[in-house]
Enzyme design. Structure first.
Site, PDB file in Angstrom:
ATOM      1  N   ARG A  34       0.836  -1.212   0.000  1.00 17.92           N
ATOM      2  CA  ARG A  34       0.000   0.000   0.000  1.00 17.92           C
ATOM      3  C   ARG A  34       0.869   1.260   0.000  1.00 17.92           C
ATOM      4  NH1 ARG A  34      -1.699   2.006   4.461  1.00 17.92           N
ATOM      5  NH2 ARG A  34      -2.198   0.043   5.469  1.00 17.92           N
ATOM      6  N   TYR A  70     -16.683  15.019 -15.749  1.00 20.93           N
ATOM      7  CA  TYR A  70     -17.131  13.623 -15.634  1.00 20.93           C
ATOM      8  C   TYR A  70     -18.173  13.492 -14.518  1.00 20.93           C
ATOM      9  CZ  TYR A  70     -16.535   8.531 -15.184  1.00 20.93           C
ATOM     10  OH  TYR A  70     -16.734   7.174 -15.135  1.00 20.93           O
ATOM     11  N   ASP A 102      -8.037  17.216 -15.331  1.00 23.10           N
ATOM     12  CA  ASP A 102      -8.311  15.823 -15.698  1.00 23.10           C
ATOM     13  C   ASP A 102      -7.932  15.697 -17.172  1.00 23.10           C
ATOM     14  OD1 ASP A 102      -9.435  13.428 -16.591  1.00 23.10           O
ATOM     15  OD2 ASP A 102     -11.125  13.541 -15.212  1.00 23.10           O
ATOM     16  N   LYS A 158      -8.733   4.425 -19.449  1.00 24.71           N
ATOM     17  CA  LYS A 158      -9.018   4.845 -20.816  1.00 24.71           C
ATOM     18  C   LYS A 158      -7.765   4.711 -21.693  1.00 24.71           C
ATOM     19  CE  LYS A 158     -12.829   5.676 -18.631  1.00 24.71           C
ATOM     20  NZ  LYS A 158     -13.157   6.971 -18.061  1.00 24.71           N
TER      21      LYS A 158
HETATM   22  C1  LIG Z   1     -13.601   7.401 -16.779  1.00 23.46           C
HETATM   23  C2  LIG Z   1     -13.262   8.766 -16.347  1.00 23.46           C
HETATM   24  C3  LIG Z   1     -12.999   9.067 -14.997  1.00 23.46           C
HETATM   25  C4  LIG Z   1     -13.143   8.040 -13.893  1.00 23.46           C
HETATM   26  O1  LIG Z   1     -12.217   7.025 -14.015  1.00 23.46           O
HETATM   27  P1  LIG Z   1     -12.457   5.525 -13.467  1.00 23.46           P
HETATM   28  O2  LIG Z   1     -11.184   4.866 -13.833  1.00 23.46           O
HETATM   29  O3  LIG Z   1     -13.663   4.982 -14.171  1.00 23.46           O
HETATM   30  O4  LIG Z   1     -12.662   5.642 -11.996  1.00 23.46           O
HETATM   31  C5  LIG Z   1     -12.635  10.353 -14.686  1.00 23.46           C
HETATM   32  N1  LIG Z   1     -12.540  11.315 -15.628  1.00 23.46           N
HETATM   33  C6  LIG Z   1     -12.789  11.071 -16.922  1.00 23.46           C
HETATM   34  C7  LIG Z   1     -12.662  12.168 -17.920  1.00 23.46           C
HETATM   35  C8  LIG Z   1     -13.170   9.791 -17.332  1.00 23.46           C
HETATM   36  O5  LIG Z   1     -13.428   9.563 -18.616  1.00 23.46           O
END
Ligand SMILES: *Cc1c(COP(=O)(O)O)cnc(C)c1O
Length: 396
Positions: free
Chosen positions: A59, A112, A184, A209
């Site tokens: 961790r 998001y 982000d 992603k």
């Molecule tokens: C999918 C996504 C998230 C969240 O990510 P997870 O891995 O599903 O927790 C945050 N921001 C954006 C722009 C996303 O496409």
């Protein structure tokens, strides 16, 4: 590899995760262990006191996880990375590390969904307030700032209309008011946009992603610019515990080796798909940052190295047309998410946002004919043929 930070990103993708393992392993091995043994009492004490470098407990740190964190930090031109169990864990850890009761956050209104809910839910319960603004409008951003604003949180391009926010200008505004900027960068990946070089303080990603790119892992990462931030964030991540596993770190590091190649293809194919849609008589509007029809087209060309792989569009046939298109495509997969090698198609009004109801959707600017395609790496000819076949079935 020496001086990996001075090499091109294509090289960094392939080599930055290589640990110099004593076995000579070319690929960083999976250290599938929860804990690490101490040589003796003094060694354990020195590790806990931070006097000697080494591993204690997964961790806190693990070599496979560190190799991935270093790779993303190198690609984002940051100081260090902190890998998390999901994108949302990375975002939560960021909020928990930077905010306290009484603070205020200015956030992109196209952010998001779960990020929005985290702010209005958990964060608000802990006494942190937030204001959602159209962050493509710099005046609106500045206007939303209050004396207690500590963070401006932006996502660019934003969902679903790929609205683009000016990272450099927002960073200047934020810093002038004593606030810090979190971006982000999921939709762009570090290949197309490096927010830290534009003045942002923190970058977060859903590695689920583009970074992983194969739709088989949920993971996230935070990249910081300074040692001070790194220490503060690491302590919070260690306490909250939203860490990634060594196995998932291995998979994401493996995915990143082809990131630059995948992104190149996805940008090219997305542009071809967007162009096809733009000229199709059943399409009312195409949202694509690379086209002059996009409201922040010039900013997009300046800030981003490519358009990314997501194309959104308005179908003339509304709800019925959207459903027909979803049920008629054979190659595009009906699923949420993006950034994988396979092309995904989504119709918010009948799928992800169906439960919201028509009225709430209208308020959130999600029209009944809106469709999002996250373009993969298949043959673009096959993709366009599939979409064309689907559109043939739609009556307007
Ligand atoms: C999918 C996504 C998230 C969240 O990510 P997870 O891995 O599903 O927790 C945050 N921001 C954006 C722009 C996303 O496409």
């Amino acid at each position: 590899m020496d001086d990996i930070r001075k090499r091109h990103q294509d090289t960094q993708c392939v080599h930055a995760s290589t640990l110099h393992d004593p076995s000579g392993a070319v690929v960083t091995p999976i250290y599938q262990t929860s804990t690490f043994s101490f040589r003796d009492v003094d060694h354990g004490a020195a590790l806990f006191a931070g006097k000697e470098k080494g591993y204690i407990y997964t961790r806190m740190a693990n070599p496979t996880i560190e190799a991935l964190e270093e790779t993303v930090a190198v690609l984002e031109k940051g100081y260090r990375g902190l890998a998390c169990g999901s994108g949302m864990a990375a975002i939560h850890t960021t909020f928990a590390s930077m905010l306290r009761t009484g603070d205020h956050v200015v956030c992109s209104d196209s952010v998001y969904g779960p990020t929005n809910t985290l702010l209005s839910g958990v964060m608000s319960r802990f006494g942190i307030e937030s204001t959602m603004v159209d962050s493509s409008d710099l005046k609106a951003v500045e206007h939303a700032i209050k004396p207690n604003t500590k963070m401006i949180y932006i996502e660019t391009p934003g969902n679903p209309t790929l609205v683009v926010s000016d990272i450099e200008a927002i960073s200047e505004i934020a810093h002038g008011h004593g606030a810090r900027v979190v971006v982000d960068n999921t939709f762009m990946s570090p290949i197309l946009q490096q927010p830290l070089t534009l003045g942002a303080d923190i970058v977060v990603h859903s590695m689920t992603k583009y970074l992983n790119g194969h739709a088989d892992v949920v993971a996230g990462v935070i990249v910081v610019k300074t040692e001070e931030d790194y220490k503060a964030f690491r302590q919070i991540l260690n306490q909250i515990g939203g860490v990634i596993t060594p196995f998932n770190s291995f998979l994401v590091a493996r995915g990143i080796k082809t990131l630059a190649v995948r992104i190149e293809r996805q940008c090219r194919s997305a542009e071809a798909v967007a162009r096809f849609l733009e000229n199709h008589d059943k399409i009312q509007e195409v949202y694509f940052p690379w086209f002059p029809s996009h409201p922040q087209h010039e900013l997009a060309r300046r800030q981003m190295k490519g358009p990314g792989g997501v194309v959104s569009f308005e179908l003339k046939g509304g709800m019925k047309g959207g459903k027909t298109l979803m049920n008629s495509v054979r190659l595009c997969t009906l699923a949420v998410s993006l950034g994988g090698v396979e092309t995904l198609i989504e119709h918010p009004a009948s799928m992800t946002h169906a439960v919201m109801g028509a009225e709430a959707r209208r308020k959130a600017n999600i029209s009944d004919g809106l469709v999002r395609i996250a373009v993969g790496i298949e043959s673009v000819d096959d993709l366009i043929a599939d979409i064309a076949h689907g559109l043939d079935k739609v009556s307007v």
